[in-house]
Design a protein around this motif. Structure first.
Motif, PDB file in Angstrom:
ATOM      1  N   GLU A   1       0.511  -1.567  -4.719  1.00  0.00           N
ATOM      2  CA  GLU A   1      -0.537  -0.557  -4.555  1.00  0.00           C
ATOM      3  C   GLU A   1      -1.684  -0.900  -5.506  1.00  0.00           C
ATOM      4  O   GLU A   1      -1.437  -1.290  -6.644  1.00  0.00           O
ATOM      5  CB  GLU A   1       0.076   0.823  -4.873  1.00  0.00           C
ATOM      6  N   ARG A   2      -2.913  -0.709  -5.020  1.00  0.00           N
ATOM      7  CA  ARG A   2      -4.024  -1.096  -5.903  1.00  0.00           C
ATOM      8  C   ARG A   2      -4.477   0.039  -6.824  1.00  0.00           C
ATOM      9  O   ARG A   2      -5.148  -0.209  -7.825  1.00  0.00           O
ATOM     10  CB  ARG A   2      -5.199  -1.611  -5.083  1.00  0.00           C
TER      11      ARG A   2
ATOM     12  N   GLY B   1       0.850  -1.197   0.000  1.00  0.00           N
ATOM     13  CA  GLY B   1       0.000   0.000   0.000  1.00  0.00           C
ATOM     14  C   GLY B   1       0.876   1.234   0.000  1.00  0.00           C
ATOM     15  O   GLY B   1       0.775   2.090   0.868  1.00  0.00           O
TER      16      GLY B   1
ATOM     17  N   ASP C   1      -5.231   1.466   5.442  1.00  0.00           N
ATOM     18  CA  ASP C   1      -6.622   1.845   5.727  1.00  0.00           C
ATOM     19  C   ASP C   1      -7.072   1.074   6.974  1.00  0.00           C
ATOM     20  O   ASP C   1      -7.005  -0.160   6.987  1.00  0.00           O
ATOM     21  CB  ASP C   1      -7.522   1.505   4.536  1.00  0.00           C
TER      22      ASP C   1
ATOM     23  N   LEU D   1       2.597   0.512   6.224  1.00  0.00           N
ATOM     24  CA  LEU D   1       2.613   1.860   6.790  1.00  0.00           C
ATOM     25  C   LEU D   1       1.325   2.628   6.504  1.00  0.00           C
ATOM     26  O   LEU D   1       0.943   2.828   5.347  1.00  0.00           O
ATOM     27  CB  LEU D   1       3.819   2.614   6.226  1.00  0.00           C
ATOM     28  N   PHE D   2       0.667   2.990   7.560  1.00  0.00           N
ATOM     29  CA  PHE D   2      -0.561   3.777   7.494  1.00  0.00           C
ATOM     30  C   PHE D   2      -1.595   3.154   6.559  1.00  0.00           C
ATOM     31  O   PHE D   2      -2.116   3.812   5.654  1.00  0.00           O
ATOM     32  CB  PHE D   2      -0.235   5.251   7.144  1.00  0.00           C
TER      33      PHE D   2
ATOM     34  N   GLY E   1       1.088   3.857  -1.777  1.00  0.00           N
ATOM     35  CA  GLY E   1       0.587   5.183  -2.120  1.00  0.00           C
ATOM     36  C   GLY E   1       1.410   5.799  -3.249  1.00  0.00           C
ATOM     37  O   GLY E   1       1.781   5.128  -4.208  1.00  0.00           O
TER      38      GLY E   1
ATOM     39  N   GLU F   1      -3.727  -6.140  -5.553  1.00  0.00           N
ATOM     40  CA  GLU F   1      -4.293  -6.107  -4.192  1.00  0.00           C
ATOM     41  C   GLU F   1      -3.324  -6.809  -3.227  1.00  0.00           C
ATOM     42  O   GLU F   1      -2.727  -7.840  -3.566  1.00  0.00           O
ATOM     43  CB  GLU F   1      -5.666  -6.807  -4.239  1.00  0.00           C
ATOM     44  N   SER F   2      -3.175  -6.252  -2.033  1.00  0.00           N
ATOM     45  CA  SER F   2      -2.120  -6.689  -1.105  1.00  0.00           C
ATOM     46  C   SER F   2      -2.191  -8.170  -0.743  1.00  0.00           C
ATOM     47  O   SER F   2      -1.179  -8.884  -0.794  1.00  0.00           O
ATOM     48  CB  SER F   2      -2.215  -5.895   0.208  1.00  0.00           C
TER      49      SER F   2
ATOM     50  N   ARG G   1      -1.563   5.995  -8.550  1.00  0.00           N
ATOM     51  CA  ARG G   1      -0.477   6.045  -7.567  1.00  0.00           C
ATOM     52  C   ARG G   1       0.713   5.195  -8.006  1.00  0.00           C
ATOM     53  O   ARG G   1       1.852   5.616  -7.891  1.00  0.00           O
ATOM     54  CB  ARG G   1      -0.995   5.618  -6.192  1.00  0.00           C
TER      55      ARG G   1
ATOM     56  N   THR H   1       6.423   8.577   5.946  1.00  0.00           N
ATOM     57  CA  THR H   1       5.627   8.466   4.713  1.00  0.00           C
ATOM     58  C   THR H   1       4.830   9.759   4.522  1.00  0.00           C
ATOM     59  O   THR H   1       4.730  10.590   5.426  1.00  0.00           O
ATOM     60  CB  THR H   1       4.642   7.279   4.793  1.00  0.00           C
ATOM     61  N   ASP H   2       4.228   9.879   3.333  1.00  0.00           N
ATOM     62  CA  ASP H   2       3.400  11.063   3.049  1.00  0.00           C
ATOM     63  C   ASP H   2       2.262  11.165   4.058  1.00  0.00           C
ATOM     64  O   ASP H   2       1.965  12.247   4.568  1.00  0.00           O
ATOM     65  CB  ASP H   2       2.825  10.967   1.628  1.00  0.00           C
ATOM     66  N   PHE H   3       1.618  10.031   4.366  1.00  0.00           N
ATOM     67  CA  PHE H   3       0.505  10.069   5.313  1.00  0.00           C
ATOM     68  C   PHE H   3       0.986  10.373   6.727  1.00  0.00           C
ATOM     69  O   PHE H   3       0.315  11.079   7.472  1.00  0.00           O
ATOM     70  CB  PHE H   3      -0.302   8.764   5.258  1.00  0.00           C
TER      71      PHE H   3
HETATM   72  C1  LIG Z   1      -3.652   5.629   3.789  1.00  0.00           C
HETATM   73  S1  LIG Z   1      -2.767   5.261   2.343  1.00  0.00           S
HETATM   74  C2  LIG Z   1      -1.068   5.158   2.920  1.00  0.00           C
HETATM   75  C3  LIG Z   1      -0.066   5.280   1.803  1.00  0.00           C
HETATM   76  C4  LIG Z   1       1.408   5.212   2.237  1.00  0.00           C
HETATM   77  N1  LIG Z   1       1.732   3.931   2.838  1.00  0.00           N
HETATM   78  C5  LIG Z   1       1.726   6.332   3.196  1.00  0.00           C
HETATM   79  O1  LIG Z   1       1.843   6.047   4.403  1.00  0.00           O
HETATM   80  O2  LIG Z   1       1.832   7.479   2.753  1.00  0.00           O
HETATM   81  C6  LIG Z   1      -3.158   3.550   2.079  1.00  0.00           C
HETATM   82  C7  LIG Z   1      -2.743   3.074   0.686  1.00  0.00           C
HETATM   83  O3  LIG Z   1      -2.968   1.684   0.605  1.00  0.00           O
HETATM   84  C8  LIG Z   1      -3.627   1.404  -0.615  1.00  0.00           C
HETATM   85  N2  LIG Z   1      -4.422   0.197  -0.386  1.00  0.00           N
HETATM   86  C9  LIG Z   1      -5.477   0.079   0.443  1.00  0.00           C
HETATM   87  N3  LIG Z   1      -5.941  -1.171   0.445  1.00  0.00           N
HETATM   88  C10 LIG Z   1      -5.147  -1.863  -0.415  1.00  0.00           C
HETATM   89  C11 LIG Z   1      -5.127  -3.215  -0.844  1.00  0.00           C
HETATM   90  N4  LIG Z   1      -6.010  -4.104  -0.368  1.00  0.00           N
HETATM   91  N5  LIG Z   1      -4.206  -3.591  -1.737  1.00  0.00           N
HETATM   92  C12 LIG Z   1      -3.300  -2.694  -2.225  1.00  0.00           C
HETATM   93  N6  LIG Z   1      -3.272  -1.403  -1.848  1.00  0.00           N
HETATM   94  C13 LIG Z   1      -4.185  -0.993  -0.952  1.00  0.00           C
HETATM   95  C14 LIG Z   1      -4.461   2.631  -0.897  1.00  0.00           C
HETATM   96  O4  LIG Z   1      -4.811   2.758  -2.263  1.00  0.00           O
HETATM   97  C15 LIG Z   1      -3.546   3.732  -0.423  1.00  0.00           C
HETATM   98  O5  LIG Z   1      -2.681   4.194  -1.431  1.00  0.00           O
END
Ligand SMILES: C[S@@+](CC[C@H](N)C(=O)[O-])C[C@H]1O[C@@H](n2cnc3c(N)ncnc32)[C@H](O)[C@@H]1O
Length: 195
Positions: free
Chosen positions: A54-55, A31, A104, A101-102, A33, A81-82, A59, A171-173
């Motif tokens: 990343e899905r 994930g 959802d 990291l960070f 981002g 997907e992760s 991004r 990270t950005d978040f």
């Molecule tokens: C809150 S952002 C955090 C991004 C980065 N890790 C940061 O800390 O800046 C969560 C990222 O995970 C991705 N993501 C969420 N669920 C996912 C999944 N099941 N598979 C792949 N990516 C996923 C989202 O699209 C998003 O870019």
């Protein structure tokens, strides 16, 4: 130079040499981002390999174009997907460090089933990691932090240990949440060798 890794066949497993052309293991930013953390790590540690998963297409395109622009040949970006990636696409024992990291946090109780870390996920994680591999987890969400720690600590497959003492960019978040005054929670788990 393209840093995108696009599997020809989504129904087989890929080894690290197939993805990077060299080396037995890589680090994964799950994930990732827009890839701020991933790109900073790759620039700092040119001898290591970093795969961003990343899905969201926009991004992962950004990660790939920016890593190519900076000439980071130790980066690959994969749009998938992760859990599918860890369970079906990556060969067992491929990942030396998994950065989670960070993610959802799915805060509503009715959505907890969507959280990536579930009891059934822990063996999947263990299988994807190399012997001695580790998971580095950060979140701003206390409830998800407790959820993950309880599941990982209850499992014989992992041992919780101290955070790393080395270059580890925000990270950005993380930067966004800290600017809003939010607390940040971090935990590190080492993969146990089990028979
Ligand atoms: C809150 S952002 C955090 C991004 C980065 N890790 C940061 O800390 O800046 C969560 C990222 O995970 C991705 N993501 C969420 N669920 C996912 C999944 N099941 N598979 C792949 N990516 C996923 C989202 O699209 C998003 O870019």
């Amino acid at each position: 130079m393209s840093t995108a890794f696009v599997p020809e066949d989504y129904f087989r497993q890929y080894s690290v040499p197939e993805i990077f052309g060299e080396g037995e293991t890589c680090e994964v930013d799950l994930g990732c981002g827009d890839g701020g953390f991933l790109l900073a790590m790759a620039a700092h540690y040119p001898e290591r390999r970093f795969l961003g998963v990343e899905r969201l297409l926009g991004r992962i395109r950004k990660v790939c174009s920016e890593s190519a622009r900076r000439g980071l040949n130790n980066v690959r970006g994969l749009r998938v997907e992760s859990r599918y990636f860890l369970e079906w696409l990556i060969a067992p024992g491929s990942i030396s460090r998994l950065h989670y990291l960070f993610p959802d946090p799915w805060p509503k109780e009715k959505h907890h089933k969507n959280r990536l870390v579930q009891d059934s996920f822990i063996p999947v994680l263990h299988r994807a990691l190399a012997p001695g591999g580790e998971v580095l987890f950060k979140t701003d969400h206390e409830d998800y932090f407790i959820w993950v720690c309880e599941k990982m600590e209850a499992s014989p497959l992992f041992t919780r240990c101290d955070w790393v003492d080395e270059f580890y960019p925000k990270t950005d978040f993380q930067q966004q949440w800290e600017a809003m005054g939010k607390a940040i929670y971090a935990a590190r788990f080492i993969r146990n060798n089990v028979i």
